[in-house]
Design a protein around this motif. Structure first.
Motif, PDB file in Angstrom:
ATOM      1  N   ASP A 256       0.830  -1.206   0.000  1.00  0.00           N
ATOM      2  CA  ASP A 256       0.000   0.000   0.000  1.00  0.00           C
ATOM      3  C   ASP A 256       0.865   1.258   0.000  1.00  0.00           C
ATOM      4  OD1 ASP A 256      -2.048   1.835   0.283  1.00  0.00           O
ATOM      5  OD2 ASP A 256      -2.478   1.337   2.382  1.00  0.00           O
ATOM      6  N   SER A 257       0.591   2.174  -0.937  1.00  0.00           N
ATOM      7  CA  SER A 257       1.278   3.470  -0.947  1.00  0.00           C
ATOM      8  C   SER A 257       0.621   4.480  -0.017  1.00  0.00           C
ATOM      9  CB  SER A 257       1.281   4.057  -2.368  1.00  0.00           C
ATOM     10  OG  SER A 257      -0.027   4.489  -2.713  1.00  0.00           O
ATOM     11  N   GLU A 258      -0.591   4.146   0.465  1.00  0.00           N
ATOM     12  CA  GLU A 258      -1.397   5.079   1.250  1.00  0.00           C
ATOM     13  C   GLU A 258      -1.686   6.357   0.463  1.00  0.00           C
ATOM     14  OE1 GLU A 258       0.287   5.717   5.140  1.00  0.00           O
ATOM     15  OE2 GLU A 258       1.021   3.645   5.236  1.00  0.00           O
ATOM     16  N   SER A 259      -1.512   6.288  -0.872  1.00  0.00           N
ATOM     17  CA  SER A 259      -1.751   7.411  -1.796  1.00  0.00           C
ATOM     18  C   SER A 259      -0.787   8.568  -1.572  1.00  0.00           C
ATOM     19  CB  SER A 259      -3.202   7.912  -1.692  1.00  0.00           C
ATOM     20  OG  SER A 259      -4.124   6.873  -1.923  1.00  0.00           O
ATOM     21  N   GLU A 260       0.368   8.301  -0.945  1.00  0.00           N
ATOM     22  CA  GLU A 260       1.341   9.345  -0.678  1.00  0.00           C
ATOM     23  C   GLU A 260       2.741   8.875  -1.051  1.00  0.00           C
ATOM     24  OE1 GLU A 260       1.031  10.708   3.324  1.00  0.00           O
ATOM     25  OE2 GLU A 260      -1.039  11.385   3.097  1.00  0.00           O
ATOM     26  N   ALA A 261       3.626   9.843  -1.309  1.00  0.00           N
ATOM     27  CA  ALA A 261       4.947   9.534  -1.850  1.00  0.00           C
ATOM     28  C   ALA A 261       5.818   8.714  -0.899  1.00  0.00           C
ATOM     29  CB  ALA A 261       5.662  10.825  -2.244  1.00  0.00           C
ATOM     30  N   GLN A 262       5.968   9.162   0.361  1.00  0.00           N
ATOM     31  CA  GLN A 262       6.906   8.474   1.239  1.00  0.00           C
ATOM     32  C   GLN A 262       6.492   7.033   1.555  1.00  0.00           C
ATOM     33  OE1 GLN A 262      10.074   9.405   2.062  1.00  0.00           O
ATOM     34  NE2 GLN A 262      10.033   7.229   2.601  1.00  0.00           N
TER      35      GLN A 262
ATOM     36  N   VAL B  24       3.670   9.883  -6.604  1.00  0.00           N
ATOM     37  CA  VAL B  24       4.119   8.637  -5.977  1.00  0.00           C
ATOM     38  C   VAL B  24       4.965   7.835  -6.962  1.00  0.00           C
ATOM     39  CG1 VAL B  24       3.392   6.516  -4.819  1.00  0.00           C
ATOM     40  CG2 VAL B  24       2.055   8.620  -4.528  1.00  0.00           C
ATOM     41  N   SER B  25       4.491   7.718  -8.195  1.00  0.00           N
ATOM     42  CA  SER B  25       5.245   6.974  -9.214  1.00  0.00           C
ATOM     43  C   SER B  25       6.615   7.590  -9.452  1.00  0.00           C
ATOM     44  CB  SER B  25       4.456   6.935 -10.535  1.00  0.00           C
ATOM     45  OG  SER B  25       3.298   6.152 -10.406  1.00  0.00           O
ATOM     46  N   MET B  26       6.661   8.917  -9.549  1.00  0.00           N
ATOM     47  CA  MET B  26       7.936   9.594  -9.766  1.00  0.00           C
ATOM     48  C   MET B  26       8.882   9.399  -8.593  1.00  0.00           C
ATOM     49  SD  MET B  26       8.236  11.216 -12.725  1.00  0.00           S
ATOM     50  CE  MET B  26       9.288  12.647 -12.446  1.00  0.00           C
ATOM     51  N   SER B  27       8.366   9.495  -7.378  1.00  0.00           N
ATOM     52  CA  SER B  27       9.207   9.314  -6.201  1.00  0.00           C
ATOM     53  C   SER B  27       9.767   7.900  -6.133  1.00  0.00           C
ATOM     54  CB  SER B  27       8.403   9.629  -4.928  1.00  0.00           C
ATOM     55  OG  SER B  27       8.038  10.991  -4.882  1.00  0.00           O
ATOM     56  N   ILE B  28       8.945   6.923  -6.472  1.00  0.00           N
ATOM     57  CA  ILE B  28       9.411   5.538  -6.498  1.00  0.00           C
ATOM     58  C   ILE B  28      10.519   5.369  -7.528  1.00  0.00           C
ATOM     59  CG2 ILE B  28       8.740   3.189  -7.177  1.00  0.00           C
ATOM     60  CD1 ILE B  28       6.020   3.737  -5.852  1.00  0.00           C
ATOM     61  N   TYR B  29      10.299   5.941  -8.699  1.00  0.00           N
ATOM     62  CA  TYR B  29      11.311   5.805  -9.758  1.00  0.00           C
ATOM     63  C   TYR B  29      12.624   6.459  -9.347  1.00  0.00           C
ATOM     64  CZ  TYR B  29      13.664   6.080 -14.239  1.00  0.00           C
ATOM     65  OH  TYR B  29      14.605   5.968 -15.235  1.00  0.00           O
ATOM     66  N   GLU B  30      12.558   7.682  -8.848  1.00  0.00           N
ATOM     67  CA  GLU B  30      13.774   8.422  -8.532  1.00  0.00           C
ATOM     68  C   GLU B  30      14.494   7.867  -7.312  1.00  0.00           C
ATOM     69  OE1 GLU B  30      12.181  12.325  -8.145  1.00  0.00           O
ATOM     70  OE2 GLU B  30      12.155  12.721 -10.317  1.00  0.00           O
ATOM     71  N   SER B  31      13.750   7.326  -6.352  1.00  0.00           N
ATOM     72  CA  SER B  31      14.358   6.864  -5.104  1.00  0.00           C
ATOM     73  C   SER B  31      14.707   5.384  -5.102  1.00  0.00           C
ATOM     74  CB  SER B  31      13.416   7.150  -3.923  1.00  0.00           C
ATOM     75  OG  SER B  31      13.151   8.522  -3.802  1.00  0.00           O
ATOM     76  N   VAL B  32      14.005   4.587  -5.908  1.00  0.00           N
ATOM     77  CA  VAL B  32      14.166   3.135  -5.817  1.00  0.00           C
ATOM     78  C   VAL B  32      14.578   2.493  -7.136  1.00  0.00           C
ATOM     79  CG1 VAL B  32      13.025   0.970  -5.144  1.00  0.00           C
ATOM     80  CG2 VAL B  32      12.374   3.123  -4.020  1.00  0.00           C
TER      81      VAL B  32
ATOM     82  N   ALA C  29     -11.480  30.299 -13.432  1.00  0.00           N
ATOM     83  CA  ALA C  29     -10.735  30.243 -12.169  1.00  0.00           C
ATOM     84  C   ALA C  29     -10.257  28.816 -11.975  1.00  0.00           C
ATOM     85  CB  ALA C  29     -11.620  30.673 -11.005  1.00  0.00           C
ATOM     86  N   VAL C  30      -9.002  28.647 -11.593  1.00  0.00           N
ATOM     87  CA  VAL C  30      -8.399  27.314 -11.517  1.00  0.00           C
ATOM     88  C   VAL C  30      -7.756  27.091 -10.156  1.00  0.00           C
ATOM     89  CG1 VAL C  30      -6.772  25.689 -12.564  1.00  0.00           C
ATOM     90  CG2 VAL C  30      -7.855  27.467 -13.985  1.00  0.00           C
ATOM     91  N   THR C  31      -7.982  25.919  -9.589  1.00  0.00           N
ATOM     92  CA  THR C  31      -7.206  25.470  -8.441  1.00  0.00           C
ATOM     93  C   THR C  31      -6.683  24.071  -8.742  1.00  0.00           C
ATOM     94  OG1 THR C  31      -7.180  25.116  -6.043  1.00  0.00           O
ATOM     95  CG2 THR C  31      -9.206  24.506  -7.211  1.00  0.00           C
ATOM     96  N   TYR C  32      -5.491  23.785  -8.244  1.00  0.00           N
ATOM     97  CA  TYR C  32      -4.857  22.494  -8.541  1.00  0.00           C
ATOM     98  C   TYR C  32      -4.111  21.999  -7.314  1.00  0.00           C
ATOM     99  CZ  TYR C  32      -1.002  25.756  -9.428  1.00  0.00           C
ATOM    100  OH  TYR C  32      -0.083  26.771  -9.315  1.00  0.00           O
ATOM    101  N   ILE C  33      -4.087  20.679  -7.152  1.00  0.00           N
ATOM    102  CA  ILE C  33      -3.407  20.047  -6.025  1.00  0.00           C
ATOM    103  C   ILE C  33      -1.912  20.331  -6.104  1.00  0.00           C
ATOM    104  CG2 ILE C  33      -3.140  17.830  -7.208  1.00  0.00           C
ATOM    105  CD1 ILE C  33      -4.056  18.074  -3.521  1.00  0.00           C
ATOM    106  N   ASN C  34      -1.315  20.574  -4.969  1.00  0.00           N
ATOM    107  CA  ASN C  34       0.075  20.996  -4.903  1.00  0.00           C
ATOM    108  C   ASN C  34       1.023  19.794  -4.990  1.00  0.00           C
ATOM    109  OD1 ASN C  34       2.352  22.582  -4.533  1.00  0.00           O
ATOM    110  ND2 ASN C  34       2.149  22.616  -2.296  1.00  0.00           N
ATOM    111  N   ASP C  35       1.046  19.171  -6.151  1.00  0.00           N
ATOM    112  CA  ASP C  35       2.003  18.091  -6.413  1.00  0.00           C
ATOM    113  C   ASP C  35       2.298  18.040  -7.904  1.00  0.00           C
ATOM    114  OD1 ASP C  35      -0.170  16.810  -7.617  1.00  0.00           O
ATOM    115  OD2 ASP C  35      -0.324  15.226  -6.117  1.00  0.00           O
ATOM    116  N   GLU C  36       3.123  17.079  -8.306  1.00  0.00           N
ATOM    117  CA  GLU C  36       3.556  17.007  -9.701  1.00  0.00           C
ATOM    118  C   GLU C  36       2.372  16.850 -10.643  1.00  0.00           C
ATOM    119  OE1 GLU C  36       4.830  15.606 -13.509  1.00  0.00           O
ATOM    120  OE2 GLU C  36       3.637  14.419 -12.097  1.00  0.00           O
ATOM    121  N   PHE C  37       1.398  16.048 -10.257  1.00  0.00           N
ATOM    122  CA  PHE C  37       0.218  15.835 -11.088  1.00  0.00           C
ATOM    123  C   PHE C  37      -0.540  17.136 -11.315  1.00  0.00           C
ATOM    124  CE2 PHE C  37      -4.424  15.230 -10.901  1.00  0.00           C
ATOM    125  CZ  PHE C  37      -4.623  14.587 -12.113  1.00  0.00           C
TER     126      PHE C  37
END
Length: 414
Positions: free
Chosen positions: A92-98, A124-132, A183-191
């Motif tokens: 489980d990624s818990e839907s988060e990067a770490q 999450v996918s990017m963090s996995i790729y870069e870290s692992v 008007a636009v709002t977006y989640i503060n992550d790579e996506f």
């Protein structure tokens, strides 16, 4: 009926436990690799890994992914892979990067899997790729990530198409609907950041308000108040289901009315169940589409509905195709190593080979002496054809909220 926090967590706990049981039951005993990660000499299974969103803000994706994975394992193991079974160890990624990185580290460094399916969220996918994964021979294939940044990492494959296609489509649709301000709002992550940047570049009108937001906020009242004060009649929200449900509820409670637009990550049962009836009617969303008129998709959808009493989504189809692509790669590779699998994973989906629409048909050609380049797996999600950046082909569906439910209203080529 809305879930409160306790019942939602219970449901997710059941999902985690049930998914593990389902995988084990379908795959038989758990296989192991040797310390070099290249052998199944003492096992009757090939074991690969998967990092999925079993809990957290993207758990709706993970639930359907695991159901599709179970179906794929059943279809693969009815035929076999080089005379053995395929098993998938799911973390489980818990839907988060770490937590996602920790899950991937366990699978790669302890379980020694040479092939990793993962993850849902692009960050999450990017963090996995870069870290692992980066710098190793392990193959990573994301099941659901659409963030634009993945294109810049050709070693990171993905089954779902780039979100750039969604951003361009949303820009076109908002303009076609007659709105020259948004008007636009977006989640503060790579996506969120990458989809917003692509939207801003493609949109012919004026973005009169833009702001990022953090995830899992208890309230977004201040944010929606600022969006309302911008004067824009069209609002684009690029965020996740849990966050969007909160935003919609805040809008409704304060009497704000706007034409809503969203990306694939806005849609899901979590949103419907946790927003007031009628609060989103008329909203339009864009997401990757599965080829519903294709025979193998219809067979997949029928099996999914018979087993789970609900229709699959395109995301379910992507997860299913990840498993089939992995199985075909193992069948085609000279050995069960990341290096060997990496040499064939693109070829089993490319148009140079004979089109096959099921694992059984692809396996038959490979088992008869064919090579990876002799088959072109046509997924239940459509043609895959990984390009040099690891991106697949794809098409889009436009959804509209009608009577507090999602209805498809248009298909667009990406």
């Amino acid at each position: 009926m809305s879930d409160d926090g306790t019942s939602l967590q219970n449901r997710r706990d059941v999902l985690t436990y049930g998914s593990a049981l389902g995988v084990a039951a379908l795959a038989g005993c758990v296989g192991t690799t040797d310390e070099e990660g290249d052998g199944n000499e003492d096992s009757d299974t090939y074991t690969i890994g998967m990092v999925d969103s079993l809990t957290g803000s993207l758990a709706d994706f993970g639930e359907r992914n695991q159901r599709a994975v179970d179906l794929a394992l059943e279809h693969v193991n009815d035929v076999g892979v080089k005379g053995q079974d395929l098993d998938i160890t799911v973390e489980d990624s818990e839907s988060e990067a770490q937590p996602g990185v920790s899950a991937a580290q366990k699978l790669v460094n302890q379980n020694n899997v040479p092939f990793l399916i993962g993850a849902v969220g692009s960050g999450v996918s990017m963090s996995i790729y870069e870290s692992v994964i980066q710098g190793t021979d392990v193959v990573q294939l994301s099941q659901n990530s659409t963030g634009l940044g993945l294109t810049d990492q050709p070693g990171l494959l993905r089954m779902s198409p780039s979100g750039r296609t969604q951003s361009v489509a949303l820009a076109d649709i908002i303009s076609e609907d007659g709105y020259d301000e948004v008007a636009v709002t977006y989640i503060n992550d790579e996506f969120g950041e990458s989809l917003y940047e692509a939207f801003e570049e493609a949109y012919d009108g004026d973005v009169v308000y833009e702001s990022s937001h953090d995830g899992e906020g208890a309230s977004y009242t201040s944010l929606v108040s600022e969006m309302d004060s911008s004067g824009a009649e069209a609002w684009l929200c690029i965020t996740y289901q849990q966050e969007f449900a909160t935003m919609v509820t805040n809008m409704y409670e304060n009497g704000y009315e706007a034409q809503l637009y969203g990306a694939d990550s806005n849609r899901g049962d979590t949103v419907i169940e946790n927003t007031p009836e009628g609060s989103m009617d008329g909203m339009k969303l864009v997401e990757p589409a599965a080829p519903q008129d294709q025979d193998n998709y219809q067979e997949f959808a029928t099996a999914f509905e018979e087993e789970y009493d609900e229709a699959p989504t395109a995301w379910s189809a992507f997860a299913y195709d990840c498993v089939i692509t992995a199985a075909l790669s193992i069948q085609a590779a000279d050995e069960f190593t990341g290096e060997a699998l990496g040499e064939v994973v693109r070829d089993v989906t490319r148009p140079d080979g004979e089109e096959v629409f099921s694992y059984e048909d692809g396996h038959a050609i490979l088992d008869d002496g064919g090579s990876a380049s002799d088959i072109d797996y046509q997924g239940v999600s459509g043609p895959i054809d990984f390009d040099e950046n690891g991106d697949p082909r794809g098409s889009l569906v436009v959804m509209e909220v009608q009577d507090h439910d999602y209805e498809s209203i248009e298909f667009r080529e990406s």
